[in-house]
Every structure is written in structure tokens, then in C-alpha cells.
Scaffold this active site. Structure first.
Site, PDB file in Angstrom:
ATOM      1  N   LEU A 134       0.818  -1.210   0.000  1.00  0.00           N
ATOM      2  CA  LEU A 134       0.000   0.000   0.000  1.00  0.00           C
ATOM      3  C   LEU A 134       0.851   1.258   0.000  1.00  0.00           C
ATOM      4  O   LEU A 134       0.478   2.279  -0.581  1.00  0.00           O
ATOM      5  CB  LEU A 134      -0.930   0.015   1.213  1.00  0.00           C
ATOM      6  N   GLY A 135       1.978   1.220   0.679  1.00  0.00           N
ATOM      7  CA  GLY A 135       2.812   2.410   0.751  1.00  0.00           C
ATOM      8  C   GLY A 135       4.049   2.161   1.601  1.00  0.00           C
ATOM      9  O   GLY A 135       4.205   1.104   2.224  1.00  0.00           O
ATOM     10  N   GLY A 194       6.970   4.468   4.152  1.00  0.00           N
ATOM     11  CA  GLY A 194       7.423   5.712   4.751  1.00  0.00           C
ATOM     12  C   GLY A 194       8.802   5.547   5.345  1.00  0.00           C
ATOM     13  O   GLY A 194       9.501   4.549   5.099  1.00  0.00           O
ATOM     14  N   PHE A 234       9.641   4.882   8.388  1.00  0.00           N
ATOM     15  CA  PHE A 234       9.803   3.873   9.435  1.00  0.00           C
ATOM     16  C   PHE A 234       9.164   2.539   9.083  1.00  0.00           C
ATOM     17  O   PHE A 234       9.284   1.585   9.847  1.00  0.00           O
ATOM     18  CB  PHE A 234       9.183   4.364  10.753  1.00  0.00           C
ATOM     19  N   GLY A 235       8.456   2.448   7.978  1.00  0.00           N
ATOM     20  CA  GLY A 235       7.805   1.182   7.727  1.00  0.00           C
ATOM     21  C   GLY A 235       7.187   1.071   6.355  1.00  0.00           C
ATOM     22  O   GLY A 235       7.146   2.024   5.579  1.00  0.00           O
ATOM     23  N   ASP A 279       1.087  14.406  12.912  1.00  0.00           N
ATOM     24  CA  ASP A 279       1.312  14.236  11.470  1.00  0.00           C
ATOM     25  C   ASP A 279      -0.007  14.335  10.704  1.00  0.00           C
ATOM     26  O   ASP A 279      -0.311  13.485   9.863  1.00  0.00           O
ATOM     27  CB  ASP A 279       2.002  12.914  11.173  1.00  0.00           C
TER      28      ASP A 279
END
Length: 467
Positions: free
Chosen positions: A39-40, A42, A44-45, A162
Site C-alpha cells: 500500500l505504501g 514511509g 519507518f515502515g 502528522d
């Protein structure tokens, strides 16, 4: 198909394979979750769309895998700590209907994972990209919806840190806005001193000045929410909406004809004030400015919300106005536009105490309660994705040059644009609304609600009520 979770592999495998055909890693995570696609990703993960094999319906869920991109032992350890804390936040807050629920948190092969509820829908950034800038009614609806969520989050001493369009999803099932990604969130102990400096985190475009220095406050989330609104109203990067030389926001210069009332403009200005003391201090104060003067129903005796005591925005409308909008909400959610229009008229007749007569007079509209107009507009805007609603109609009317003074040419142009006129003739509501259950796409923007015979007077009242 099944997605390998090995960060060095990520091979797509055929269904029913137990092990990755390339690297040999086991595909069924903790004997329960099949990852299907990425899905995506970033800092950190990495997140995966997955299926929960334990449940009979095999519902979708989200697997979030800790995968820090930062270098250095201390930085990685801090990132791991934040990931673990995200799981704690979701367990604490995930019972709220507009925050994803945490299903599981565990480690496999020295990698951390959390599994959470999958929210089907578009992010606000996707809505902006696909449908264009938001208008005032949509921004009001957004604020009302998300402020109640932030009140719940802050009531548990958590700062999200965020808030941005990519972290707000409009859930497809009920059109509610869901706040996601608590990976940057932080619990503020009640005894913590104001001068304590924490980790600098968050998306730079939406980050409050004090947060960029590691001193985030609850008001920092409100600042970010305000910047989100400015971005959605203009379609421009927040960096381009702030004049660093003059040290002031110039978002009004970037509206390109998009109307924003003075009332809403002042609210946005206060949300994005550079100095924290110049901003709103409480969510309730903003809700009051938006017309929700009875916002105290949001809180419990301990000034916090539990999931059991949470009051949704729609339920709030029903509770303190005295008119039951449940049927209107249900019809709009089901996209029964004709029936919803009829229910709107029924509610308005009841409010004006004109049920026996069956029609509204000019004086009824002139004295119609502003709060009721806001509530009806709120529901129409929400469930039509901003296509219908009184505020939508008002903006079209004003963009055509309309004012409080009746102008025949403007009204005819308005009727032509929203679809109330055809070939120079005004169409009656029963004639054009004789299509039950029609898809949203077949209607023109601003077509509904129709409120037969009094719409020209109603727009004047909308101006009075800043709707």
C-alpha cells in the site's frame, strides 16, 4: 496472489503457496495473515493490504512492517520505540469509530509488525487530485468531523503530530473522515513541563513552528488541520501560501475565485497563527464558532471521551436541535437522492411549523434557524462528496455575480448551471426528480436539495447565516 514480506525479496506468489518461490520465506504471517500487495512506504515502515485468514469472511486488513530507513543505532532504536508506541496508541484510541482499530502487534524474524483495520476510501489528497479544490461547505464539514476526533485524541493526552491530507481518509461505507497513521503520535504526561523538548517529527509543510523545534502541543494538531484546509481550498503547497519575507499567510490571494466567507476565514486564520497563544486553545471554541454551541455533549465527566460515550457528529445534530435527522442521513448514505430531497422539505416544514400548510413562505425562510440550515447542509455535503448542499448552491450563485438583491438574469443563469432550467424553461421538482436511486454522476453540481418554490429566498438566508 500473495506478497512476500521479506524486505529483500517482495516477490508476488500464486495463491495457496505456503512459501515464497524465490526466497523461501513463509508467506502466511503468524499462521493468519496473507499479504496481498504493498500500500505504501514511509521512513519507518512499509504497509501491505492483507487478508485475515482466521475470520470466515476473510476481511481485508493492513499489515504495517517496521522498516527504518534512517541510519545509526540510536536513530533506529528511537524509530523502533515509535513503532511500538504506535501500537499502544491504536490500542488506546482505536475503539473510536473514526480511528483504525488495532488487531494485533507482534515480532517475527526480528521484525516488528502491527495489524490494523483497513479503511476503504480515498484520502483527502486523492479527492483534491481527482475532483479539484474544496469549497467552503466541504471545509466546514471537514472541520466539524475531524475536530470531534481530535477532541477524543487530545482527551487521552495524545498528540497526533502528522495531520496532513494523506492521513485523512473518507471512508467509502459512510463518508466519514478517518484519521490514520499514528506513527508520529506522542502521549503527553500530565506532569510534563512545557520546556521539555522532544523528537522533531511530522511533515514539514503542515508542521506547526513549535513542533518543528520538538515542542509539540495539542494546538500543534489544530495548526496542521488549519493548514490542511488552506491546501484543500487552494490546491497549492502550504509552502507557497506563506510569505516568509512578510511572515504572513497569503492564502486568500490564491483562491482563484473560490469563495470563503469572513467568518470561516477568521477561523482558519486563528488555526494557522504562528504564535500558539494566538490560536484557539480548545476544540470546543472552534466548534462554537462553527455554530455547534452545545459542544459540551462531546465530553464526559472527566473531560475525556471513552468509546462508549462518543457522540458522532450526525448523532449530535439529532440530539440538540430537536428534529430527527436520522432518516435524512440514512437516505443520503444510501444515495436515495429523490427521497432525501423530500425528507429535507419535510424537516424544514416541521421546523417552520408549516406541516399542515405544506409550503414555506418568504417570512418563514427569513426567520429560519441558521443552525438547522447548517445541519441539513452538513449532511448533504458529507454524503454527496461535496456535490450537493445549500453551501454549494450559495457558492455557485455568488460566483455568477448574485447578491442579496434579486437579479433575474443571475437567477436564470443559476438555474441553467445547476439544472433547474432546460431550454429556457424552469422545471418543476416532481418532473426532474422522477428518477429514484439515480447515481450521483447524473446530476449537476448544486442540483440538490431543491426545496421547491422558496430557493431564491433561501439563498438570501444562507448569506445571513454565513453558510
Amino acid at each position: 496472489m500473495s506478497q512476500c514480506l521479506n524486505p529483500e525479496c517482495l516477490t508476488i506468489n500464486p495463491d495457496n503457496f505456503q512459501f515464497c518461490q524465490k526466497c523461501g520465506d513463509k508467506l502466511l504471517l503468524v499462521e493468519r495473515y496473507w499479504a496481498k500487495s504493498i500500500l505504501g512506504q514511509g521512513g519507518f515502515g512499509r504497509t501491505f493490504l492483507a487478508v485475515d485468514e482466521f475470520k470466515p469472511s476473510k476481511p481485508p486488513c493492513v499489515i504495517k512492517q517496521f522498516l527504518p530507513q534512517a541510519q545509526g543505532t540510536e536513530t533506529v532504536e528511537k524509530a523502533a520505540e515509535l513503532f511500538a508506541q504506535e501500537a499502544e496508541r491504536l490500542e488506546l484510541l482505536g475503539k473510536h469509530p473514526q480511528i483504525p482499530e488495532l488487531f494485533a502487534y507482534f515480532s517475527v524474524d526480528s521484525r516488528q509488525y502491527l495489524v490494523q483495520e483497513f479503511i476503504q476510501g480515498e484520502t483527502l489528497q486523492q479527492e483534491l487530485d481527482n475532483r479539484g479544490v474544496f469549497h467552503e461547505g466541504q471545509i466546514r464539514e471537514l472541520l466539524i468531523d475531524l475536530l470531534s476526533v481530535l477532541q477524543f485524541v487530545h482527551g487521552h493526552n495524545v498528540i497526533h503530530r502528522d495531520i496532513k491530507p494523506e492521513n485523512i481518509i473518507r471512508r467509502e461505507a459512510d463518508k466519514r473522515l478517518v484519521l490514520v497513521d499514528f506513527g508520529a503520535s506522542k502521549i503527553i504526561p500530565k506532569t510534563q513541563r512545557r520546556t521539555v523538548t522532544g523528537t522533531v517529527i511530522g511533515s514539514a509543510e503542515y508542521c506547526a513552528p513549535e513542533q518543528s523545534m520538538g515542542k509539540a502541543k495539542f494546538g500543534s494538531d489544530l495548526y496542521s488541520l488549519g493548514v490542511v484546509c488552506l491546501h484543500l481550498l487552494t490546491g497549492m503547497s502550504p509552502f507557497d501560501l506563506y510569505d516568509v519575507m512578510e511572515m504572513e499567510w497569503v492564502w486568500r490571494d490564491c483562491l482563484n475565485g473560490n469563495f470563503v466567507s469572513d467568518e470561516l476565514g477568521k477561523i482558519l486564520d486563528s488555526l494557522v497563527a504562528q504564535k500558539p497563544r494566538q490560536r484557539y486553545h480548545k476544540v470546543e471554541d472552534i466548534l462554537a464558532e462553527l455554530g455547534f454551541t452545545n459542544s459540551s455533549v462531546y465530553t464526559t465527566e472527566n473531560n475525556q471521551q471513552s468509546p462508549q460515550n462518543f457522540v458522532s457528529t450526525d448523532a449530535l445534530l439529532v440530539r440538540f436541535i430537536g428534529v430527527d435527522y436520522t432518516q435524512l442521513r440514512n437516505l443520503l448514505a444510501a444515495e436515495e437522492w429523490k427521497k432525501a430531497d423530500e425528507e429535507t422539505e419535510r424537516c424544514m416544514l416541521k421546523i417552520a411549523r408549516r406541516e399542515e400548510e405544506g409550503w414555506l413562505r418568504k417570512e418563514d425562510i427569513d426567520n429560519f434557524p441558521c443552525q438547522d440550515l447548517r445541519n441539513i447542509d452538513h449532511l448533504w455535503v458529507r454524503y454527496s462528496h461535496g456535490k450537493f448542499g445549500f453551501s454549494v448552491q450559495r457558492q455557485i450563485y455568488q460566483n455568477l455575480g448574485g447578491s442579496r438583491q434579486y437579479d433575474k438574469e443571475v437567477w436564470e443563469a443559476f438555474g441553467d448551471q445547476v439544472g433547474w432550467r432546460k431550454e429556457g424553461n424552469w422545471l418543476r421538482s416532481y418532473y426532474i426528480l422522477n428518477i429514484s436511486g439515480s447515481r450521483l454522476e447524473v446530476f449537476r453540481e448544486g442540483y440538490l436539495p431543491l426545496v421547491d418554490k422558496v430557493i431564491n429566498y433561501l439563498v438570501e438566508r444562507l448569506v445571513d447565516c454565513n453558510i
